[in-house]
Design an enzyme around this catalytic site. Structure first.
Site, short mmCIF file in Angstrom:
data_model
loop_
_atom_site.label_atom_id
_atom_site.label_comp_id
_atom_site.label_asym_id
_atom_site.label_seq_id
_atom_site.Cartn_x
_atom_site.Cartn_y
_atom_site.Cartn_z
N HIS A 84 -5.63 74.30 -38.24
CA HIS A 84 -4.73 74.42 -39.38
C HIS A 84 -3.45 73.60 -39.18
CE1 HIS A 84 -2.07 77.21 -42.07
NE2 HIS A 84 -2.33 76.06 -42.65
N HIS B 40 -1.23 69.97 -41.26
CA HIS B 40 0.23 69.90 -41.44
C HIS B 40 0.87 68.79 -40.61
CE1 HIS B 40 1.17 73.70 -43.69
NE2 HIS B 40 -0.06 73.98 -43.31
N HIS C 295 -7.41 71.32 -45.69
CA HIS C 295 -6.36 72.34 -45.61
C HIS C 295 -6.73 73.58 -46.39
CE1 HIS C 295 -2.56 74.36 -46.82
NE2 HIS C 295 -2.36 74.25 -45.52
N ASN D 148 -6.94 77.28 -44.73
CA ASN D 148 -5.73 78.05 -45.02
C ASN D 148 -5.97 79.26 -45.91
OD1 ASN D 148 -2.61 78.18 -44.97
ND2 ASN D 148 -3.12 78.28 -47.14
N ILE E 291 1.64 74.93 -48.60
CA ILE E 291 2.01 76.23 -48.05
C ILE E 291 1.50 76.32 -46.63
CG2 ILE E 291 -0.08 77.40 -48.81
CD1 ILE E 291 3.48 78.90 -48.70
#
Length: 889
Positions: A551, A556, A742, A746, A889
């Site tokens: 993740h 990110h 993602h 997520n 997010i």
């Protein structure tokens, strides 16, 4: 030299006076009036909680203040250069100002205000406008959404759209002109020459000079190491290594803030106080929109408040911060069955009212409900909604490896017993101790060799990645094992576990190798309870690796430097900027907030996930294995042995587990993205030579490699960006990582990990040994032993709160295949994008069909949770479905 430096302030003032007095210059008779509309949102609108009473009156007053000479606009010619201007800049039209508020305009967003504006324009002398300069002489900033000109040139209906979506601060905050371009798309070589200097200067302004502390109105994109995670001024407990810039701890770069160094360590950047953390610098246009920020603060407050207010105070007063739940029923009672998008009640009006200054009024009303509920209540996670015990089964344990929140680790077993790649000179013998005799009785009559020959053996391997850290982690209150889990593919397409190996470093030293125990599926009694515990240790490892690597690191962290490079090197009118920009929305902000409260020393991640203070350091060590081209989905599946190339198979790949929901749906999404990117890129680049000659594109890719991922700059695997295919492949990977991957790792967090015993984030003790009281307790109350192993009450509640916040789809989410504005005038690009949207709609229908097929047992499993994480469109809240365009997010 900027226009502000060319025209002194007195000159600007003179122009204002001339315009206000209706003064005319030679040739006025040839001028016409171009009517336009300016749409903006004032800062006060974005600050107020509700739109009633005095607040609405104040907002109207604020809007009215912009009428007059508070905001000026000047059109720039796209075809006529001013010979008096250095660089051959386009000629400027006369100043124009916001006129009347257009009250009949339908608002797309609450708080938008539309103003009329009129430009004097001599088409014969100036040609067609292609950009404009805006100056804000008001004392407050505003958000400029767009400017639209009607009948801007000869011919009926010639409409020019300037898509802005940018904050404009008072002119005193800038040392340059704020310039916005029309919605045309131009390669650098095709840009109208009068506009080219403005394009180049805008990029120069966005790059900045790499010095100074950034202020909120700055629009500077620059790089820094992850040197802001620690807080050495607070003591040695808060010291953390700098990530990035060293062979020991390589890392992708983050956005630079320019904050001063700490007093203790000049290499570490000082941190903002927690109370100011939400103001951590990112370029202003990268910050959450007001709806997103409102939702984010509201749900963060709700989750934290309902834990801390009733629970934390109670635990503090009784001195029981590490209190355990006594049984699973106590955990089930912390959930209530309510709609996924409705917040839970809380019972402290004062706290929330004092810190919720920017929360949407409707959310605030929900937050302030008071039903005298004494215990925190969370939505029921989907994994226990249909069946409270199915999560414990071996079938569900395996199914989540291909259809859960971390379906990207499982791989084909290529040698038996599994071998380690750790350096034997440092770590001794680390090869697996699992034997043929332990597993061959579970292979449906096959030998190990035959099962491997027919691609029936798989492994979930968390051994090599964790073993270097096990000794250090186990010196804290956390106790983990390095694990290997062997799996067998059954005839019905499901997996069953064969063995779990739990390994510890040799107590005499790392160089003496691992000390390992092997557990196999047991029936009832102690053997069955030991097996359940062994699965728990695997789940702990998978949960931590998921959060930190699958993740955080692989989406990110690796995308942020690409966001920075794109804004620094590709103009907003460049086709690749327009292609990628939607996939970068909110990424820098959520990453900055993560550095401030989640991944920092003593933050939520260190407090709730097993590596503790070694969490980010471990992710840096594993970044050494990151290879950009291998994160294309087909390449990833082939690398893990989950697929083989087959020209006769769909997408050219044959999956070795045909019912592998992540891969099945993922390949459909991947293919759709790649087709869209290919259609788009080939429209603008008609040859490989055009790729090579595009100076902005080459600078962008050079900076991605050498600056953004500077610790990897010498790797031979980087695409050279010399061909259209390399551009298509690279952009497809970037969009895949930012959107679909993602989403897959997520938004399943709360559905699966919201019930923490299913995916515990840490373990507090090792497996009980025969002859100990813990072993005897395992005979009488195995669930209690489990609850003494996984996080205690407070850590569990904190973990659930965090997961709930991170798993929500925002109310302003924009999903894959959608855009929320007029992003280009190019018909061919728009048609290709429309085909992309239609293809995604087809994929949605296919996913529904697959989930309804009872023969595909991995699609829902006994927990009855259909695989929807790669369903293109989603819903607000904890829906567990939908692919947002970006890592938002």
């Amino acid at each position: 030299m900027t226009l502000i430096s060319c025209f002194s302030e007195p000159m600007i003032l003179l122009q204002h006076i001339v315009a206000a007095c209706g003064g005319k210059k030679k040739g006025d008779s040839n001028k016409k009036m171009i009517k336009g509309t300016v749409v903006l949102i004032t800062k006060d609108v974005l600050d107020y909680n509700d739109f009633f009473g005095d607040a609405l009156s104040n907002i109207r007053e604020e809007v009215d203040e912009f009428v007059g000479q508070q905001v000026s606009l000047q059109l720039i010619s796209a075809v006529r250069a001013d010979p008096a201007e250095n660089g051959g800049r386009g000629k400027l039209g006369n100043l124009a100002y916001l006129e009347d508020v257009i009250t009949t305009k339908t608002q797309a967003v609450v708080g938008e205000s539309a103003f009329s504006v009129s430009f004097e324009w001599d088409e014969e002398e100036l040609g067609i406008p292609g950009a404009f300069i805006i100056n804000n002489f008001h004392h407050r900033e505003f958000f400029l959404k767009n400017v639209i000109l009607e009948d801007a040139s000869s011919g009926e209906g010639h409409r020019i759209v300037f898509l802005c979506n940018s904050w404009v601060y008072p002119a005193k905050n800038y040392t340059y002109d704020r310039v916005f371009f029309s919605n045309q798309t131009y390669l650098p070589s095709e840009m109208p020459k009068p506009l080219l200097p403005f394009r180049e200067e805008e990029l120069k302004n966005l790059r900045g000079d790499g010095t100074g502390e950034r202020q909120e109105w700055d629009r500077v994109y620059d790089y820094a190491y992850y040197n802001d995670l620690g807080d050495p001024d607070k003591g040695t407990t808060y010291v953390r290594p700098v990530l990035g810039g060293s062979p020991e701890y390589p890392y992708p770069r983050r956005g630079r803030t320019g904050r001063p160094p700490t007093k203790t360590d000049p290499k570490s950047e000082s941190r903002l106080p927690v109370i100011n953390g939400i103001n951590i610098y990112v370029p202003r246009d990268e910050r959450f929109g007001h709806l997103k920020m409102s939702d984010f603060i509201a749900y963060a407050l709700k989750s934290a408040a309902q834990v801390f207010l009733p629970e934390f105070e109670s635990l503090i007063s009784h001195g029981k911060l590490d209190k355990d739940y006594d049984n699973l029923e106590e955990i089930y009672r912390i959930y209530e069955d309510r709609p996924d998008d409705q917040p839970a009640p809380t019972n402290d009006d004062g706290l929330l009212r004092s810190i919720s200054g920017s929360i949407n009024s409707e959310i605030l009303k929900e937050l302030l409900r008071n039903d005298k509920e004494k215990n925190p209540k969370f939505p029921v996670p989907k994994v226990i909604k249909g069946d409270k015990s199915a999560w414990k089964t071996d079938a569900e344990f395996c199914r989540q490896m291909v259809a859960g929140v971390n379906p990207v680790i499982i791989s084909l077993l290529k040698e038996f017993p599994p071998r380690s790649k750790l350096n034997p000179e440092i770590y001794g013998k680390q090869d697996s101790t699992i034997t043929r005799e332990q597993v061959e009785n579970m292979l449906d009559g096959l030998t190990v060799d035959k099962a491997m020959e027919t691609n029936r053996l798989f492994i979930l391997d968390h051994h090599d990645s964790l073993m270097p850290y096990v000794r250090r982690i186990n010196a804290t209150s956390t106790k983990i094992y390095a694990t290997r889990t062997l799996l067998f593919l059954q005839e019905d397409g499901t997996l069953k576990p064969l063995a779990i190996e739990l390994s510890l470093p040799n107590p005499n030293g790392d160089e003496f190798g691992a000390v390992s125990k092997v557990y196999t599926p047991g029936g009832n009694g102690v053997e069955g309870s030991l097996w359940q515990l062994a699965k728990t240790y695997v789940a702990v490892n998978d949960s931590g690796v998921h959060q930190l690597i699958s993740h955080w690191l692989h989406t990110h962290a690796v995308i942020e430097p690409i966001v920075i490079a794109t804004n620094r090197q590709l103009s907003v009118v460049h086709p690749i900027h327009k292609l990628l920009h939607p996939h970068f929305r909110d990424t820098m902000t959520i990453n900055a907030l993560a550095r401030q409260t989640l991944t920092n020393a003593g933050g939520f991640i260190e407090s709730t996930v097993f590596p503790g203070k070694y969490a980010m350091e471990m992710s840096a060590v594993l970044y050494k294995d990151w290879v950009f081209p291998e994160h294309a989905l087909p390449a990833d599946l082939i690398k893990r042995g989950m697929a083989v190339e087959d020209p006769n198979a769909r997408h050219g790949l044959r999956l070795l587990i045909q019912d592998y929901p992540f891969a099945v749906d993922g390949l459909e999404i991947w293919s759709a993205i790649k087709t869209w990117v290919e259609d788009y890129c080939k429209y603008y680049y008609r040859s490989d030579e055009m790729i090579q000659e595009d100076e902005e594109l080459q600078s962008w890719w050079k900076e991605v490699r050498e600056e953004g991922h500077g610790d990897k700059k010498d790797e031979p695997w980087w695409p050279k960006m010399q061909s259209r295919q390399e551009l298509i492949d690279s952009c497809t990977i970037i969009i895949w990582l930012s959107s679909a991957l993602h989403a897959a790792v997520n938004f399943g967090q709360y559905p699966y990990a919201g019930f923490l015993p299913n995916r515990p984030t840490l373990s507090r003790r090792l497996i009980p040994e025969p002859g100990t009281p813990e072993y005897d307790e395992l005979k009488t109350d195995p669930d209690k032993v489990l609850l003494k192993t996984v996080p205690p009450q407070l850590q569990m509640l904190l973990g659930i709160s965090l997961i709930e916040i991170l798993s929500r789809h925002a109310s302003d989410e924009v999903y894959l295949g959608q855009r929320d504005h007029e992003w280009t005038n190019d018909v061919n690009a728009l048609e290709a994008f429309e085909r992309f949207g239609k293809k995604l709609a087809e994929i949605e229908g296919k996913i529904v069909e697959l989930n309804n097929n009872p023969g595909l047992k991995n699609r829902s499993g006994s927990v009855k949770v259909p695989y929807t994480l790669l369903f293109p469109t989603g819903e607000v809240g904890l829906s567990g479905k939908g692919i947002p365009n970006s890592i938002s997010i």
